[in-house]
Design a protein around this motif. Structure first.
Motif, short mmCIF file in Angstrom:
data_model
loop_
_atom_site.label_atom_id
_atom_site.label_comp_id
_atom_site.label_asym_id
_atom_site.label_seq_id
_atom_site.Cartn_x
_atom_site.Cartn_y
_atom_site.Cartn_z
N TYR A 336 0.80 -1.23 0.00
CA TYR A 336 0.00 0.00 0.00
C TYR A 336 0.84 1.28 0.00
O TYR A 336 0.29 2.37 0.15
N ILE A 355 -4.54 9.56 -0.03
CA ILE A 355 -3.41 8.86 0.59
C ILE A 355 -2.91 9.69 1.78
O ILE A 355 -3.18 10.88 1.87
N LEU A 369 -1.59 4.27 1.22
CA LEU A 369 -3.03 4.08 1.12
C LEU A 369 -3.48 3.40 2.40
O LEU A 369 -3.13 2.25 2.66
#
Length: 486
Positions: A336, A355, A369
């Motif tokens: 992520y 984000i 994320l």
């Protein structure tokens, strides 16, 4: 009148899908379009917006003095092109450019005369603008000055949208611009709060400046009637601007009152530049001169090469920062973590919508994320699919070697975070309880179920929840059964 030549396919909007303005023009009356076609600049601009086949049909009919048999025209078409040919005829007919009298086809005489003037540089209508007389005391603004002004105005609008009005800027969009953003659904005020970006607004940020501008201008056109402005004058001024020369000053004297009033709005959008509001001169910026062109709406600037890109590959980023180079700039890992090879403040602001930023270097931004960041984006009206689409559209060349492009686990998790947020659904309605007997409860419940207005029920507690729309009928039924009391 400035010289004008038939636009080539390279200088026109060549695309199969119709330009967003054409459906709006098709919805106008024949009288309004005929008034519009009295101006050569309008005819030339609309010609540029047409699909290639429609332009070819216009040029084939433009210099004919008599109508052409429909069968003769159809004979030019190969069988595979019949559908495109019919669509082109339909478009031209709905625009009242083409007149059909049963078995014959001909161009609208007004459109034909004006288009001929535009191509042959004949006539003195001034529809292409009247250049201002030279003033020895000062020079016309340079192209660099106009580009800088257009970028500053346009980025002010985009920055405000991205920050939802929370940022600190040297200049803030005017009230007219904010009202337009709200009316177009790009921003909304919830419970009296400041304007917040909507899902449509985030999608708007992904468009090219040309598409963004036409989105706003279409909403501007829809507001013309309530502002008691002449729609034909507004459209003709847009088309006039699109045919003007960048870096040249034009006189405001020949403009109508409606068009003079528009100058203030267009200054706010960055389409025109004036030394001061009362000036008798104005200069169109690149945003205006490319309204009906395929040229970039804002200047492009070369940037440093992205780390990891192929040798010799240059980064040509749009100055608004949203539409980046063809190679992309985002790397998304399976853990992520997001790496964005950019130093553009607007690109970084867009990323910050979904984000969590961790580090920022001269040409690199690193973030994650996370559940919180995605839920924040979802709360602002941004969908999981829009987040995934943005990451896909701006993926780095190294990412494009992957199949699938984005890690499947990350895509699934973003969608799950959206489902998690949407697992609860609220409905307005009424709670019915405190029934005297179980029989009364079941009798009323059966009636409510017949109306299909029951959302929830609890037999053990003798209560159920009904929809707002069904309350009148259920209440009346209870009153009739209990003799007026609930």
């Amino acid at each position: 009148m400035p010289s004008a030549q038939p636009p080539s396919p390279e200088a026109s909007i060549a695309q199969n899908s119709p330009h967003v303005l054409l459906p709006f023009l098709q919805s106008q009356s024949q009288n309004a379009l005929t008034r519009l076609y009295q101006r050569p600049s309008s005819c030339l601009s609309i010609f540029r917006l047409l699909a290639p086949l429609s332009r070819q049909l216009v040029m084939n009919l433009l210099w004919l003095d008599s109508p052409v048999l429909a069968g003769t025209m159809a004979a030019w078409v190969v069988p595979d092109g019949k559908k495109l040919y019919d669509e082109a005829l339909n478009t031209l007919t709905r625009l009242h450019i083409l007149q059909s009298s049963g078995a014959k086809l001909a161009l609208n005489p007004t459109f034909k005369a004006s288009m001929r003037q535009a191509i042959t540089c004949s006539g003195t209508t001034g529809s292409f603008g009247v250049p201002a007389q030279r003033d020895d005391r000062r020079d016309a603004p340079s192209v660099e000055t106009l580009d800088g002004y257009a970028v500053q105005r346009w980025e002010t609008i985009l920055h405000y949208m991205v920050s939802s009005g929370q940022g600190q800027y040297p200049t803030k969009p005017t009230q007219g611009v904010l009202y337009l953003l709200q009316r177009s659904g790009l921003m909304a005020s919830y419970h009296g709060s400041t304007l917040q970006i909507t899902s449509s607004g985030f999608q708007f940020l992904l468009y090219s400046p040309h598409d963004q501008l036409w989105d706003l201008l279409l909403q501007y056109l829809h507001m013309v009637e309530e502002r008691q402005m002449d729609l034909v004058e507004v459209l003709s001024f847009f088309f006039m601007l699109s045919t003007m020369e960048l870096g040249r000053e034009y006189s405001t004297e020949p403009l109508s009152e409606t068009q003079k009033a528009m100058l203030e709005d267009l200054r706010d959008y960055g389409l025109v530049w004036q030394r001061k509001a009362s000036s008798k001169r104005f200069s169109p910026t690149r945003l205006a001169t490319t309204l009906t062109s395929v040229s970039p709406s804002l200047p492009t600037a070369g940037g440093s090469r992205n780390p990891g890109s192929a040798p010799g590959a240059s980064s040509v980023a749009n100055s608004t920062g949203i539409n980046t180079n063809d190679h992309g700039f985002i790397v998304l890992e399976t853990n992520y973590r997001v790496y964005a090879y950019t130093d553009n403040p607007l690109q970084i602001a867009v990323l910050n919508l979904f984000i969590t930023l961790k580090y920022r270097f001269p040409n690199l931004v690193v973030g994650m994320l996370t559940r919180e960041s995605v839920r924040r984006a979802l709360g602002n009206g941004i969908s999981a699919e829009q987040v995934i689409s943005y990451l896909t559209a701006h993926a780095h060349p190294q990412m494009r070697k992957n199949n699938p492009l984005l890690p499947v686990t990350v895509q699934d998790q973003v969608r799950l975070w959206e489902l998690e947020r949407n697992r609860l659904k609220s409905d307005d309605g009424f709670l019915y309880k405190d029934f005297a007997t179980q029989a009364d409860y079941e009798y009323v419940l059966a009636y409510a179920k017949e109306l299909d207005v029951v959302l929830w029920e609890n037999t053990s507690k003798r209560c159920f929840f009904g929809t707002l729309d069904g309350h009148t009928n259920v209440r009346g039924f209870i009153e009739r059964r209990t003799g007026g009391g609930m």
